[in-house]
Design a protein around this motif. Structure first.
Motif, PDB file in Angstrom:
ATOM      1  N   PHE A   4     114.212 -54.105  34.635  1.00 33.28           N
ATOM      2  CA  PHE A   4     113.071 -53.228  34.933  1.00 33.28           C
ATOM      3  C   PHE A   4     113.231 -51.872  34.253  1.00 33.28           C
ATOM      4  N   GLN A   5     114.455 -51.329  34.248  1.00 33.91           N
ATOM      5  CA  GLN A   5     114.684 -50.047  33.585  1.00 33.91           C
ATOM      6  C   GLN A   5     114.425 -50.139  32.083  1.00 33.91           C
ATOM      7  N   LEU A   6     114.863 -51.251  31.479  1.00 34.03           N
ATOM      8  CA  LEU A   6     114.625 -51.443  30.049  1.00 34.03           C
ATOM      9  C   LEU A   6     113.133 -51.523  29.764  1.00 34.03           C
ATOM     10  N   MET A   7     112.392 -52.243  30.602  1.00 36.47           N
ATOM     11  CA  MET A   7     110.943 -52.376  30.437  1.00 36.47           C
ATOM     12  C   MET A   7     110.260 -51.009  30.574  1.00 36.47           C
ATOM     13  N   ARG A   8     110.670 -50.238  31.584  1.00 34.20           N
ATOM     14  CA  ARG A   8     110.050 -48.933  31.820  1.00 34.20           C
ATOM     15  C   ARG A   8     110.337 -47.964  30.678  1.00 34.20           C
ATOM     16  N   ARG A   9     111.572 -47.976  30.172  1.00 39.19           N
ATOM     17  CA  ARG A   9     111.921 -47.065  29.074  1.00 39.19           C
ATOM     18  C   ARG A   9     111.195 -47.436  27.790  1.00 39.19           C
ATOM     19  N   ASN A  10     110.985 -48.731  27.574  1.00 41.56           N
ATOM     20  CA  ASN A  10     110.224 -49.151  26.402  1.00 41.56           C
ATOM     21  C   ASN A  10     108.767 -48.697  26.518  1.00 41.56           C
ATOM     22  N   ALA A  11     108.224 -48.791  27.747  1.00 40.33           N
ATOM     23  CA  ALA A  11     106.845 -48.357  27.954  1.00 40.33           C
ATOM     24  C   ALA A  11     106.693 -46.860  27.720  1.00 40.33           C
ATOM     25  N   TRP A  12     107.719 -46.085  28.072  1.00 39.47           N
ATOM     26  CA  TRP A  12     107.675 -44.627  27.915  1.00 39.47           C
ATOM     27  C   TRP A  12     108.345 -44.149  26.636  1.00 39.47           C
ATOM     28  N   ARG A  13     108.542 -45.074  25.670  1.00 35.52           N
ATOM     29  CA  ARG A  13     109.187 -44.704  24.410  1.00 35.52           C
ATOM     30  C   ARG A  13     108.447 -43.530  23.751  1.00 35.52           C
ATOM     31  N   LYS A  14     107.122 -43.598  23.773  1.00 35.20           N
ATOM     32  CA  LYS A  14     106.283 -42.496  23.276  1.00 35.20           C
ATOM     33  C   LYS A  14     105.404 -42.045  24.434  1.00 35.20           C
ATOM     34  N   PRO A  15     105.810 -40.998  25.149  1.00 34.49           N
ATOM     35  CA  PRO A  15     105.121 -40.584  26.375  1.00 34.49           C
ATOM     36  C   PRO A  15     103.634 -40.298  26.186  1.00 34.49           C
ATOM     37  N   LEU A  16     103.275 -39.661  25.058  1.00 35.55           N
ATOM     38  CA  LEU A  16     101.865 -39.331  24.842  1.00 35.55           C
ATOM     39  C   LEU A  16     101.024 -40.594  24.739  1.00 35.55           C
ATOM     40  N   ALA A  18     101.759 -43.592  25.916  1.00 33.94           N
ATOM     41  CA  ALA A  18     101.725 -44.260  27.218  1.00 33.94           C
ATOM     42  C   ALA A  18     100.775 -43.549  28.175  1.00 33.94           C
ATOM     43  N   THR A  19     100.794 -42.220  28.149  1.00 34.54           N
ATOM     44  CA  THR A  19      99.914 -41.447  29.037  1.00 34.54           C
ATOM     45  C   THR A  19      98.453 -41.688  28.709  1.00 34.54           C
ATOM     46  N   LEU A  20      98.119 -41.703  27.409  1.00 34.29           N
ATOM     47  CA  LEU A  20      96.728 -41.929  27.006  1.00 34.29           C
ATOM     48  C   LEU A  20      96.271 -43.339  27.378  1.00 34.29           C
ATOM     49  N   LEU A  21      97.168 -44.325  27.230  1.00 36.60           N
ATOM     50  CA  LEU A  21      96.817 -45.689  27.627  1.00 36.60           C
ATOM     51  C   LEU A  21      96.549 -45.765  29.125  1.00 36.60           C
ATOM     52  N   MET A  22      97.441 -45.160  29.905  1.00 37.35           N
ATOM     53  CA  MET A  22      97.254 -45.182  31.356  1.00 37.35           C
ATOM     54  C   MET A  22      95.989 -44.441  31.768  1.00 37.35           C
ATOM     55  N   PHE A  23      95.694 -43.346  31.062  1.00 31.61           N
ATOM     56  CA  PHE A  23      94.470 -42.602  31.358  1.00 31.61           C
ATOM     57  C   PHE A  23      93.242 -43.459  31.087  1.00 31.61           C
ATOM     58  N   SER A  24      93.244 -44.179  29.965  1.00 23.39           N
ATOM     59  CA  SER A  24      92.115 -45.051  29.626  1.00 23.39           C
ATOM     60  C   SER A  24      91.937 -46.152  30.669  1.00 23.39           C
ATOM     61  N   VAL A  25      93.057 -46.768  31.054  1.00 21.79           N
ATOM     62  CA  VAL A  25      92.997 -47.808  32.089  1.00 21.79           C
ATOM     63  C   VAL A  25      92.509 -47.217  33.410  1.00 21.79           C
ATOM     64  N   GLY A  26      93.001 -46.007  33.726  1.00 21.59           N
ATOM     65  CA  GLY A  26      92.577 -45.358  34.967  1.00 21.59           C
ATOM     66  C   GLY A  26      91.086 -45.082  35.004  1.00 21.59           C
ATOM     67  N   GLU A 309     105.830 -54.601  30.194  1.00 19.10           N
ATOM     68  CA  GLU A 309     105.363 -53.285  29.730  1.00 19.10           C
ATOM     69  C   GLU A 309     103.860 -53.130  29.934  1.00 19.10           C
ATOM     70  N   THR A 310     103.095 -54.153  29.530  1.00 19.66           N
ATOM     71  CA  THR A 310     101.634 -54.056  29.691  1.00 19.66           C
ATOM     72  C   THR A 310     101.241 -54.049  31.170  1.00 19.66           C
ATOM     73  N   LEU A 311     101.947 -54.825  31.982  1.00 25.45           N
ATOM     74  CA  LEU A 311     101.664 -54.801  33.422  1.00 25.45           C
ATOM     75  C   LEU A 311     101.976 -53.434  34.017  1.00 25.45           C
ATOM     76  N   PHE A 312     103.059 -52.809  33.535  1.00 27.13           N
ATOM     77  CA  PHE A 312     103.426 -51.479  34.017  1.00 27.13           C
ATOM     78  C   PHE A 312     102.336 -50.466  33.665  1.00 27.13           C
ATOM     79  N   VAL A 313     101.822 -50.533  32.440  1.00 23.76           N
ATOM     80  CA  VAL A 313     100.754 -49.616  32.019  1.00 23.76           C
ATOM     81  C   VAL A 313      99.505 -49.815  32.866  1.00 23.76           C
ATOM     82  N   PHE A 314      99.115 -51.070  33.068  1.00 24.58           N
ATOM     83  CA  PHE A 314      97.909 -51.349  33.848  1.00 24.58           C
ATOM     84  C   PHE A 314      98.104 -51.015  35.321  1.00 24.58           C
TER      85      PHE A 314
END
Length: 379
Positions: A4-16, A18-26, A309-314
């Protein structure tokens, strides 16, 4: 490092990113949460009854019915309880501050619809103590800042015998409703007091509320009630509460279709954005994926990592959007007809899971099939 930590760190590899993706999904799930809440609240999924019947004039709800219809409806052996009501639309202080009052017989409305409205014997007794007393719904009381014992004045479209349109009431109690989805944005007054004081329409009502006996088909009973008054001067149309709300909205548009198209367009757009972004992200990490395969990561584990990673973003973005939608339904007030129910939440969770897996399948499949030699050449 755990999976899980590896998955989360990969998702946050580029914070900007990841943030924009999460914002769009939100944003997409905020739209879905609001529209689904509107459908739930306005089309009767939240609180509207399939069995409780309303009897109104066939010419329109603005046309009255004789109070004498009460005994003929009550005489049907399949009717468990029947009540009548007259609506008073008015305002308090300023014209924009609109309130609705239903004038009823306290005992009859308690028998027909008391459980849904939360009308306890104590509230009914309090209402019967004075002819100018009213019960106020919890939502209306909180919106207006009213309390028990307070005196309020309502300017109504219903004129009094003295020519005035001003009605004065004392708050005898506050009814809560059966649950949070019950509409409590109105007041309940005594019909006998209103009927005696009004200038026109005496001994008429706007409609009847009918509760069928257990096991009786509401559709069959509705048809029988309408047949009873088919040849009268004021024929009736009997519908369940849910049927009426749906028919009312269909007068303006197919709300369900419009909402489906809007939400579908939002989700398709998000699907394309996230898939494209994840494909690019996986392509950036080709060398790392090759190293993971050399270290013994199976194709299944790599696929699970990308899907995670995609599930974490969504999940993160969807949770934020749904939280905002829930807050909007709480602050908007019941007059907007929004009801964020458990059904809306469960459907949202299912959509989050489905979209998270759907967007991750293609990038995960590409990562799983990537040859180690090709992955090392990408460096």
């Amino acid at each position: 490092m755990t999976f899980f930590q590896l998955m989360r760190r990969n998702a946050w590899r580029k914070p900007l990113r990841a943030t924009l993706l999460m914002f769009s999904v939100g944003v997409a799930f905020l739209i879905y949460g609001l529209t689904a809440s509107f459908l739930s609240g306005s089309q009767g999924a939240a609180g509207a009854s399939d069995t409780l019947l309303g009897v109104f004039n066939r010419s329109g709800r603005a046309q009255p019915l004789p109070l004498a219809y009460l005994n003929r409806i009550a005489a049907d052996s399949d009717v468990a309880a029947v009540a009548y009501m007259t609506r008073m639309r008015g305002f308090v202080d300023v014209e924009k501050n609109v309130v609705m009052t239903s004038a009823v017989d306290p005992r009859l409305i308690a028998a027909a619809n008391g459980d849904e409205l939360g009308l306890t014997p104590q509230l009914i007794s309090a209402l019967e103590e004075g002819r100018d007393r009213v019960l106020v719904g919890r939502a209306l009381a909180e919106a207006q800042g009213w309390s028990v014992g307070q005196r309020i004045g309502v300017t109504s479209q219903l004129a009094r015998e003295d020519g005035s349109r001003n009605w004065s009431f004392g708050i005898a109690g506050i009814f809560e409703g059966a649950d949070a989805s019950t509409d409590t944005y109105f007041m309940i007054a005594r019909y006998d007091a209103v009927n005696a004081a009004r200038a026109r329409g005496k001994d008429t009502v706007d409609g009847f509320v009918v509760r069928p006996r257990p096991g009786v088909s509401s559709a069959v009973l509705a048809a029988r009630i309408d047949a009873l008054f088919a040849n009268s001067a004021a024929p009736t149309r009997t519908q369940s509460e849910k049927q009426f709300l749906e028919a009312f909205l269909r007068q303006f548009a197919d709300i369900g279709l419009i909402v489906s198209l809007v939400v579908g367009a939002a989700f398709v757009t998000i699907l394309m954005i996230v898939v494209n972004t994840m494909l690019f992200a996986v392509r950036e990490r080709s060398f790392e994926i090759g190293v993971m395969k050399v270290l013994g990561f199976s194709s299944g584990r790599i696929m699970a990592l990308i899907l995670g990673e995609t599930l974490f973003v969504f999940a993160a973005g969807g949770a934020g959007g749904l939280a905002l939608a829930k807050l909007a339904t709480l602050f908007a007030g019941p007059e907007f007809g929004l009801a964020f129910t458990s059904s809306v939440l469960l459907k949202s969770v299912a959509i989050i899971a489905a979209l998270g897996l759907a967007t991750g399948l293609l990038p995960a499949a590409n990562a799983m099939r990537l040859p180690i030699v090709n992955a090392f050449r990408s460096r």
